[in-house]
Write a protein that holds these residues in place. Structure first.
Motif, PDB file in Angstrom:
ATOM      1  N   ASN A  41       4.017   9.913   2.340  1.00  0.00           N
ATOM      2  CA  ASN A  41       4.841   9.225   3.345  1.00  0.00           C
ATOM      3  C   ASN A  41       5.496   8.022   2.690  1.00  0.00           C
ATOM      4  O   ASN A  41       4.866   7.341   1.876  1.00  0.00           O
ATOM      5  N   ALA A  42       6.767   7.781   3.053  1.00  0.00           N
ATOM      6  CA  ALA A  42       7.491   6.636   2.496  1.00  0.00           C
ATOM      7  C   ALA A  42       7.546   5.507   3.522  1.00  0.00           C
ATOM      8  O   ALA A  42       7.696   5.745   4.713  1.00  0.00           O
ATOM      9  N   TYR A  43       7.385   4.288   3.048  1.00  0.00           N
ATOM     10  CA  TYR A  43       7.492   3.103   3.916  1.00  0.00           C
ATOM     11  C   TYR A  43       8.423   2.098   3.265  1.00  0.00           C
ATOM     12  O   TYR A  43       8.216   1.735   2.098  1.00  0.00           O
ATOM     13  N   ILE A  44       9.409   1.630   3.997  1.00  0.00           N
ATOM     14  CA  ILE A  44      10.263   0.560   3.480  1.00  0.00           C
ATOM     15  C   ILE A  44       9.459  -0.739   3.491  1.00  0.00           C
ATOM     16  O   ILE A  44       8.874  -1.102   4.510  1.00  0.00           O
ATOM     17  N   ASP A  45       9.413  -1.405   2.353  1.00  0.00           N
ATOM     18  CA  ASP A  45       8.591  -2.607   2.200  1.00  0.00           C
ATOM     19  C   ASP A  45       9.345  -3.813   2.769  1.00  0.00           C
ATOM     20  O   ASP A  45      10.024  -4.544   2.054  1.00  0.00           O
TER      21      ASP A  45
END
Ligand SMILES: *Cc1c(COP(=O)(O)O)cnc(C)c1O
Length: 421
Positions: A41-45
């Motif tokens: 899963n990708a998360y914008i930091d």
């Protein structure tokens, strides 16, 4: 076993009550403004990993510079030795610091940069035979988790067990448009009755307090008062430093420059820990003496580590590049547009912005790390966005390299959260 399961065996996490928050997310990689977990899963930091990875995670330019340095000189004792990365960093950093700063002292992290600053202020007076040992600090300030730093932090909700071991600190309110005279009168009477050595403050933005912002003119008049009365002024720019406010330092917005500046987060482009405490010639000269005991006997084993200095040099180069300066302008403009669009939302109480720092207070009461706040955190993660609300304050402090699409994803997640909560 998953990372989460193996983590439980031996690891004790910071700022974590493990009984209430048993589930820790495994992160496997990061690039630019994005983190990836072990399920890919990708998360914008959205908070640049606590304001450190401002030029993006795993930045190729920073990594290449560091890789070269690693083959040349990894580490050496910084007492009695020096090296090119530290000297070059001193030359480059001095160019962008406020003009009155002339000397740099290396440390390991934000808290120790504040410890060093406090020691500089207290020993400055001791060396000159002034009997001064009280410190001034703002209400709700945060300066780190070592004892000196905890002492000057007003946000000590979780520091109860240690309070009786703290330094002597008096708190003053942060300036707003209306209380300048009140604060100055308070300072006059405090200065008449107490031997005040120094004043520690986060300039313009109190990060951990929830990105609370205060008045620049009011701060300037406090600093002027302090300098007239030889109270050493210590700007904790650990959060605000290196472009986040739209200028290189928050102190650049204020006419009266501090005697001492603390820097850490994002100093090394998010790669490795390091801090620098800079000071004026006046401070340095009070330690320059035939008597060895008048020196500053403070040291960390990894002081001015060449790898960290190299990362910092690469970061400074990026910060001053047109590409990053244009990104900063772009983010400031995008935040303004978003702030205008959301300010009338019935669930929004207050919106504030300085540079690329945007904070929204919700109309909903929430404990700092309470149940509702945690649901909000989980909601953002489910939208692919890593934000860390502080109570009912949602703030964005994203890497400078964030793209328009990624910014819009954050804005949409916030807008959706307002509708769903
Ligand atoms: C994070 C922070 C610190 C403490 O830095 P650490 O590296 O976590 O020790 C000190 N002051 C301010 C303003 C900070 O934001």
């Amino acid at each position: 076993m998953t990372l989460q399961q193996r983590d439980k065996n031996h690891i004790w996490h910071p700022l974590t009550q493990h009984k209430l928050n048993p589930n820790i997310i495994g992160i496997t990689k990061a690039k630019g403004a994005v983190l990836f977990d072990d399920n890919n899963n990708a998360y914008i930091d959205g908070i640049a990993s606590w304001y450190t990875s401002m030029y993006g995670h795993c930045n190729d330019y920073v990594n290449n510079c560091v890789y070269k340095q690693m083959q040349q000189l990894d580490h050496v004792v910084f007492t009695g030795f020096t090296h090119e990365p530290a000297v070059k960093l001193s030359e480059e950093l001095i160019k962008i610091l406020p003009d009155n700063q002339t000397k740099l002292f290396f440390g390991d992290n934000g808290s120790t940069s504040v410890e060093i600053a406090i020691k500089m202020a207290l020993q400055y007076h001791a060396n000159l035979n002034h009997n001064r040992n009280v410190l001034l600090a703002f209400e709700d300030g945060f300066h780190g988790d070592t004892f000196g730093a905890m002492s000057v932090s007003g946000l000590s909700v979780y520091n109860g067990p240690f309070e009786k071991h703290f330094l002597e600190v008096i708190r003053i309110p942060v300036p707003n448009k209306h209380n300048h005279n009140e604060i100055l009168n308070q300072l006059k009477s405090l200065n008449a009755t107490h031997a005040i050595a120094g004043f520690v403050y986060e300039p313009l933005v109190q990060g951990a307090a929830g990105m609370k912002m205060h008045d620049a003119d009011g701060l300037n008049s406090i600093l002027k008062f302090c300098q007239t009365h030889n109270i050493i002024t210590i700007a904790d720019e650990v959060m605000t430093g290196f472009g986040k406010t739209g200028r290189y330092f928050a102190s650049d917005y204020i006419a009266t420059k501090p005697d001492i500046i603390c820097m850490s987060k994002s100093l090394t482009a998010g790669l490795v820990p390091m801090s620098i405490t800079s000071c004026t010639q006046k401070i340095y000269d009070a330690f320059y003496h035939d008597d060895i005991s008048k020196g500053l006997f403070h040291c960390h084993t990894y002081s001015a580590n060449p790898i960290a200095c190299t990362a910092a040099l690469a970061g400074l180069e990026l910060l001053q590049s047109d590409a990053i300066q244009n990104q900063i302008k772009k983010i400031i403009a995008a935040h303004k547009t978003f702030a205008t669009s959301i300010i009338k939302h019935p669930k929004i109480k207050l919106v504030r912005q300085l540079g690329i720092i945007l904070a929204l207070d919700l109309n909903i009461e929430m404990e700092r790390y309470g149940e509702l706040r945690n649901q909000l955190f989980d909601y953002f993660m489910s939208q692919g966005v890593f934000l860390r609300p502080l109570g009912n304050t949602i703030y964005i402090l994203a890497p400078f390299v964030i793209t328009n699409d990624q910014l819009n994803t954050i804005y949409t997640a916030i807008t959706n959260a307002l509708d769903d909560f």
